[in-house]
Design a protein around this motif. Structure first.
Motif: not given
Length: 319
Positions: A7-17, A156-163
């Motif tokens: 429910y929270i995830a649908q209504r809030w998107t945190p900034s990267p910071r 949290a400061g990275e992406g999810d691509g291949a290492v």
């Protein structure tokens, strides 16, 4: 029906910071709980609350009859709730990130389960009358939490691509050696503590069957090995022209080791005063964070490559 997280995830998107701050809060609270846990032992308050999960057989809270030791022990227990809140914030922020980052969310939940299991281990430690082996396990579990929290913070400061490696393979192997010896160093520190002067309570608390001076010498030898590996890493990173941020991580580690070594020798030759032991525990946490950040800086994940958004019908499962 949605879970509260979905429910929270649908209504809030945190900034990267915000995401990074949430992850960092868990790291900070992990260090705080380690240091305050040490303060409980160093003030002889380990059995200030003589049972668990209550403080006494008849009271959930510390009572005036338990004095300052009860207040210290109960206060440390209450910090677990602040730690849980920090971990909860990290989980919510990770789960609410768009696109969905399942790996980061799993790391957040891993922190939660480590906190819960270590709370139970803390209770067992009280029931066992501060048996030094359970005390050591309790401390190592706290460092396991610090490990996962630090990895989460970096991720949290990275992406999810291949290492992708940023340095040659031999340098990465040297980093693994540094990481391994540092972990052994921390574990050896629990032997010094378990056989040393600060048992955690004024009563007759059992100690580990080792001479604490000999244990301290072994601990010091391991510390020198960590220093040698850290210096080697710093030099090698300059030779291979590693990225600036990686070399900065190596420099930070050397500075932490220098301060930690000074505190360690000062406490040994001054009769192991409580204030210096506490400072040494703080230094141990900072050293471990520095080692982890250096190891993680040797590879990268592209920030622009992340997981696909969650399907609406997958929200429950991902939460």
């Amino acid at each position: 029906m949605q879970t509260p997280l979905a429910y929270i995830a649908q209504r809030w998107t945190p900034s990267p910071r915000t995401l990074r701050r949430a992850a960092l809060s868990a790291v900070v609270m992990s260090v705080v709980i380690i240091v305050t846990g040490g303060a409980v032992r160093l003030t002889g308050s380990g059995l200030g609350c003589d049972t668990w999960p209550k403080c006494t057989d008849d009271s959930l809270f510390a009572t005036p009859e338990q004095g300052i030791h009860g207040a210290i022990e109960f206060g440390n227990r209450m910090l677990t709730y602040l730690l849980s809140a920090a971990v909860g914030w990290a989980i919510i922020a990770a789960r609410s990130t768009k696109p969905l980052r399942r790996g980061l969310t799993r790391l957040g939940w891993a922190q939660f389960w480590v906190v819960m299991s270590n709370a139970v281990l803390g209770g067992i430690t009280v029931w066992a009358g501060l048996n030094p082996w359970t005390v050591a396990g309790h401390f190592l579990a706290a460092n396991a939490l610090l490990t996962v929290a630090t990895v989460t913070w970096v991720r949290a400061g990275e992406g999810d691509g291949a290492v992708r490696p940023r340095v040659p393979r031999p340098v990465r192997k040297l980093s693994w050696a540094l990481l391994t010896v540092s972990a052994v160093l921390i574990a050896a520190g629990t032997i010094v503590t378990g056989s040393g002067k600060h048992a955690g309570d004024s009563s007759d608390v059992p100690r580990m069957p080792f001479d604490w001076v000999d244990a301290a010498h072994v601990h010091a030898a391991l510390a020198w090995l960590v220093c040698a590996l850290a210096v080697a890493m710093w030099l090698v990173l300059r030779v291979v022209d590693a990225p600036d941020d990686t070399r900065a991580r190596a420099r930070d580690l050397l500075l932490v080791l220098l301060l930690q070594g000074a505190v360690g020798y000062a406490q040994f030759f001054s009769g192991v005063p409580e204030i210096l032991v506490g400072a040494h525990m703080l230094g141990s946490s900072l050293m471990w964070i520095a080692v982890l950040r250096l190891a993680l800086s040797l590879r990268e994940r592209p920030v622009g490559t992340t997981e696909a958004p969650a399907r609406p019908d997958a929200a429950l499962t991902a939460a």
